[in-house]
Design a protein around this motif. Structure first.
Motif, PDB file in Angstrom:
ATOM      1  N   MET A   1       0.698  -1.132   0.090  1.00 39.58           N
ATOM      2  CA  MET A   1      -0.042   0.116   0.104  1.00 39.58           C
ATOM      3  C   MET A   1       0.747   1.301  -0.105  1.00 39.58           C
ATOM      4  O   MET A   1       0.852   1.960  -0.915  1.00 39.58           O
ATOM      5  N   LEU A   2       1.563   1.460   0.973  1.00 38.34           N
ATOM      6  CA  LEU A   2       2.627   2.709   1.015  1.00 38.34           C
ATOM      7  C   LEU A   2       4.220   1.660   0.862  1.00 38.34           C
ATOM      8  O   LEU A   2       4.560   1.021   1.688  1.00 38.34           O
ATOM      9  N   LYS A   3       4.947   2.539   0.054  1.00 38.87           N
ATOM     10  CA  LYS A   3       6.212   2.058  -0.052  1.00 38.87           C
ATOM     11  C   LYS A   3       7.365   3.193   0.002  1.00 38.87           C
ATOM     12  O   LYS A   3       7.081   4.219  -0.773  1.00 38.87           O
ATOM     13  N   ILE A   4       8.224   3.220   0.820  1.00 45.54           N
ATOM     14  CA  ILE A   4       8.989   4.112   0.980  1.00 45.54           C
ATOM     15  C   ILE A   4      10.543   3.751   0.743  1.00 45.54           C
ATOM     16  O   ILE A   4      10.803   2.478   1.051  1.00 45.54           O
ATOM     17  N   GLU A   5      11.081   4.156  -0.171  1.00 47.24           N
ATOM     18  CA  GLU A   5      12.187   3.562  -1.014  1.00 47.24           C
ATOM     19  C   GLU A   5      13.547   4.493  -0.857  1.00 47.24           C
ATOM     20  O   GLU A   5      13.427   5.546  -1.641  1.00 47.24           O
ATOM     21  N   ASP A   6      14.450   4.217  -0.112  1.00 49.80           N
ATOM     22  CA  ASP A   6      15.764   4.631  -0.008  1.00 49.80           C
ATOM     23  C   ASP A   6      15.543   6.391  -0.022  1.00 49.80           C
ATOM     24  O   ASP A   6      16.222   6.928  -0.731  1.00 49.80           O
ATOM     25  N   VAL A   7      14.917   6.726   1.174  1.00 48.04           N
ATOM     26  CA  VAL A   7      14.503   8.164   1.178  1.00 48.04           C
ATOM     27  C   VAL A   7      15.575   8.888   2.195  1.00 48.04           C
ATOM     28  O   VAL A   7      15.881   8.459   2.861  1.00 48.04           O
ATOM     29  N   ASN A   8      15.848  10.102   1.410  1.00 51.11           N
ATOM     30  CA  ASN A   8      16.777  10.878   2.207  1.00 51.11           C
ATOM     31  C   ASN A   8      15.979  12.253   2.313  1.00 51.11           C
ATOM     32  O   ASN A   8      15.813  12.900   1.241  1.00 51.11           O
ATOM     33  N   THR A   9      15.925  12.905   3.877  1.00 48.51           N
ATOM     34  CA  THR A   9      15.197  13.950   3.721  1.00 48.51           C
ATOM     35  C   THR A   9      15.961  14.812   4.542  1.00 48.51           C
ATOM     36  O   THR A   9      16.940  14.274   5.822  1.00 48.51           O
ATOM     37  N   PHE A  10      16.330  16.217   4.382  1.00 49.65           N
ATOM     38  CA  PHE A  10      17.062  17.223   5.044  1.00 49.65           C
ATOM     39  C   PHE A  10      16.356  18.375   5.725  1.00 49.65           C
ATOM     40  O   PHE A  10      15.276  18.582   5.137  1.00 49.65           O
ATOM     41  N   TYR A  11      16.721  19.002   6.576  1.00 47.00           N
ATOM     42  CA  TYR A  11      16.391  20.232   7.072  1.00 47.00           C
ATOM     43  C   TYR A  11      17.730  21.008   7.151  1.00 47.00           C
ATOM     44  O   TYR A  11      18.576  20.751   7.478  1.00 47.00           O
ATOM     45  N   GLY A  12      17.460  21.919   6.004  1.00 45.99           N
ATOM     46  CA  GLY A  12      18.703  22.609   5.343  1.00 45.99           C
ATOM     47  C   GLY A  12      19.773  21.705   5.002  1.00 45.99           C
ATOM     48  O   GLY A  12      19.656  20.977   4.366  1.00 45.99           O
TER      49      GLY A  12
END
Ligand code: ATP
Length: 235
Positions: A1-12
């Motif tokens: 249903m939900l697939k998160i793949e190799d996610v990179n998230t930044f704050y600044g």
């Protein structure tokens, strides 16, 4: 249903998520556990489009969420109960519930769901005409979850529902989370610091440390895992 793949998230230039992958199947309760600052809330923010990932992909029912605005993501069937509840304090309990249904047009369905919620949480029925801000912390958490259910989400995201609540109330809320999954057939992604309870409630779990997923397994196995027991279950 939900697939998160190799996610990179930044704050600044601070990297909060470092290549995480998580998969949630329809009908599951999945938990994400980890210490303060591990990146759990950021994971939810990335799903909801509030803090979009810089790279990687997130798909929901086969469509990418990366090019979507937060309101479009809600309309696709993902509702979030944020940490700290954030109900509308000056609106009544009933008005808070109706705000959750603002995208819906089916008045009969809305009325039915309202009654379903009043059965789940009789205290909210008793207080339906009371301002949300006058409720206790536990009741406000119940209201926040109920408001999210009023949107009839396919996927419900819960950010630390146990935070700041008395142990008995927490047990009650986790019972209801299970019920919403089994009776209402809602898929649930539960972010929690209370690892013990979360692992007893969910089917599978992910462990997050410093922005990365370090373990993924059935909750049964995670409860038996030596590293998990030491770091998160105080054993
Ligand atoms: P908590 O249980 O305290 O909410 P968490 O696991 O949800 O912790 P996040 O809130 O996702 O962790 O934080 C992950 C990292 O990102 C932390 O190092 C935090 O300091 C940082 N962070 C979070 N929000 C911001 C922001 N708005 N700006 C800069 N850095 C942030």
């Amino acid at each position: 249903m939900l697939k998160i793949e190799d996610v990179n998230t930044f704050y600044g230039n601070i990297q909060a998520l470092k290549g995480i992958s998580i998969e949630i199947n329809e009908g599951e309760v999945i938990t994400l556990i980890g210490a303060n600052g591990a990146g759990k809330t950021t994971t939810l923010m990335s799903i909801c489009g509030i803090v979009p990932p810089r790279s990687g992909n997130i798909t929901f029912l086969g469509s990418s969420l990366l090019d979507k605005e937060p309101d479009e993501i809600v309309a696709m069937g993902i509702s979030q109960v944020p940490e700290g509840r954030r109900i509308f304090p000056y609106l009544t309990v009933q008005e808070n519930l109706d705000m959750g249904a603002f995208l819906r047009k089916d008045q009969e369905g809305i009325a039915r769901d309202r009654e379903y919620i009043y059965e789940l949480f009789p205290i909210l029925a008793e207080r339906r005409n009371q301002a949300g801000g006058t409720l206790s912390g536990g009741e406000q958490q119940m209201l926040a979850i109920s408001r999210a259910i009023m949107a009839r989400p396919k996927l419900l995201l819960l950010d630390e529902p146990s935070l700041g609540l008395a142990p008995l109330i927490v047990l009650q809320i986790f019972d209801i989370i299970k019920k919403i999954n089994t009776e209402n057939k809602t898929t649930i992604f539960l972010v929690e610091q209370n690892a013990n309870l979360a692992l007893k409630t969910a089917h599978r779990g992910y462990v997050m440390e410093n922005g990365a997923i370090t373990l993924a397994d059935s909750c049964e196995n995670l409860l038996e895992n030596e590293a998990v027991r030491k770091a998160y279950l105080g054993m």
